[in-house]
Enzyme design. Structure first.
Site, short mmCIF file in Angstrom:
data_model
loop_
_atom_site.label_atom_id
_atom_site.label_comp_id
_atom_site.label_asym_id
_atom_site.label_seq_id
_atom_site.Cartn_x
_atom_site.Cartn_y
_atom_site.Cartn_z
N GLU A 132 0.83 -1.21 0.00
CA GLU A 132 0.00 0.00 0.00
C GLU A 132 0.87 1.25 0.00
OE1 GLU A 132 -3.22 2.05 3.10
OE2 GLU A 132 -2.22 0.17 3.60
N ILE A 134 0.93 5.02 1.19
CA ILE A 134 0.29 5.92 2.14
C ILE A 134 0.85 7.32 1.96
CG2 ILE A 134 -0.11 6.44 4.57
CD1 ILE A 134 0.23 3.44 5.15
N ASP A 237 12.19 -2.47 15.24
CA ASP A 237 13.24 -1.56 14.77
C ASP A 237 12.69 -0.14 14.75
OD1 ASP A 237 15.65 -0.64 13.81
OD2 ASP A 237 15.31 -1.28 11.75
#
Length: 331
Positions: A132, A134, A237
């Site tokens: 996706e 964004i 992370d």
């Protein structure tokens, strides 16, 4: 810290995202065996977008930067935009681990992450991941919203298998071993600190940090006295380069190194994440602080300092050794 920040830029692919493609796209990441690696073709990225991606035409492809690990591109189509990362030298396993992590975080329905769609090999060697796209906002968003949403993810993302993950993945470009383990102290001692200490000895012949580090591992159990530890889904992370916000100001996290671990381990990169008081206050409203939290923080930072030492060299050794020596004086 400036040098640390520069080095850390290699950890991520300098990613931007645009609006998500239509909701009809689906990909399941419930188990590794459900993962379908794309077949080889002349251009498997274009092939997927024009079939399963439901696009009839690709209107533009733009490079949007990258890092020392991956390259990043934006594919604009009549079905929306997609974000694609490629690596010309590493096979699909690295991106499979990333996609499984993104999928697991996405399924919690808590903090926003880019939804992964496809991982596969490139015909000329290497691999790709399609996900996706964004649209990022102008800032990293509200710290309190980030803290609350992250805590909601930790609370919702649980594992009945113990500590670990269904696949090994990477932390930067370092292998991250995620073998399922029932005991957190054992998991963290063997697969996190122990693994990094072995790498330091192998790469640099650093027997001193290895021996001192192993003494810490063998004697760190008292740091967890009175603590209830449940396997929580971790991003793994979480530094500033992997935190952003969407165009509505909602927090977004990306480029994970996911596994199920002690929730406090999520703050191991806090030395380069910029978390403030409002972040922690909001987080602890959802996930209450446990006894000895402050005393364990450096233990979780040690994993990432050791990893930076192994990735980037001796500039990080003194920070790692200082943490080890401080603990050895008190345990």
């Amino acid at each position: 810290m400036v040098a640390a920040h520069v080095a850390l830029l290699c950890f991520s692919s300098c990613i931007s995202f645009l609006s998500p493609p239509p909701h009809r796209l689906r990909f399941s990441f419930t188990r590794p065996k459900s993962f379908t690696v794309a077949s080889m073709s002349e251009d498997p990225i274009r092939e997927w977008i024009l079939s399963e991606g439901k696009a009839t035409q690709i209107t533009g492809i733009r490079s949007i930067g990258g890092g020392c690990i991956n390259r990043a591109s934006r594919y604009d189509t009549d079905a929306g935009s997609f974000f694609v990362k490629t690596n010309r030298s590493v096979g699909p396993s690295m991106f499979e681990g990333e996609a499984l992590g993104l999928g697991a975080m996405y399924e919690t329905g808590s903090i926003r992450v880019p939804k992964p769609f496809k991982v596969g090999p490139l015909p000329t060697g290497g691999s790709y991941i399609i996900m996706e796209y964004i649209e990022f906002g102008a800032s990293r968003g509200d710290q309190s919203a980030l803290g609350r949403k992250l805590a909601e993810m930790h609370k919702a993302g649980k594992s009945g298998k113990g500590f670990g993950f269904d696949v090994d993945n990477t932390i930067g470009s370092t292998p991250q071993i995620n073998t399922w383990t029932s005991d957190w102290i054992e998991f963290y001692g063997v697969h996190r600190l122990g693994y990094q200490l072995k790498l330091a000895r192998q790469q640099y012949g650093d027997s001193l940090i290895y021996e001192k580090g192993q003494r810490l591992v063998k004697n760190m159990a008292p740091l967890f006295d009175g603590v209830v530890i449940e396997p929580c889904l971790l991003h793994g992370d979480l530094w500033s380069g992997n935190i952003s916000s969407d165009k509505n100001g909602e927090p977004v996290i990306l480029d994970p190194a996911c596994y199920y671990g002690h929730s406090e381990a999520e703050f191991g990169m806090s030395w380069c994440a910029g978390f403030g008081g409002s972040f922690y206050n909001a987080y602890f409203e959802v996930m209450p602080k446990q006894p000895g939290f402050d005393q364990r923080m450096d233990l979780y930072m040690l994993y990432h300092y050791l990893n930076h030492y192994n990735l980037f060299g001796s500039g990080y050794r003194s920070s790692a050794m200082s943490i080890i020596d401080d603990y050895l004086r008190i345990i």
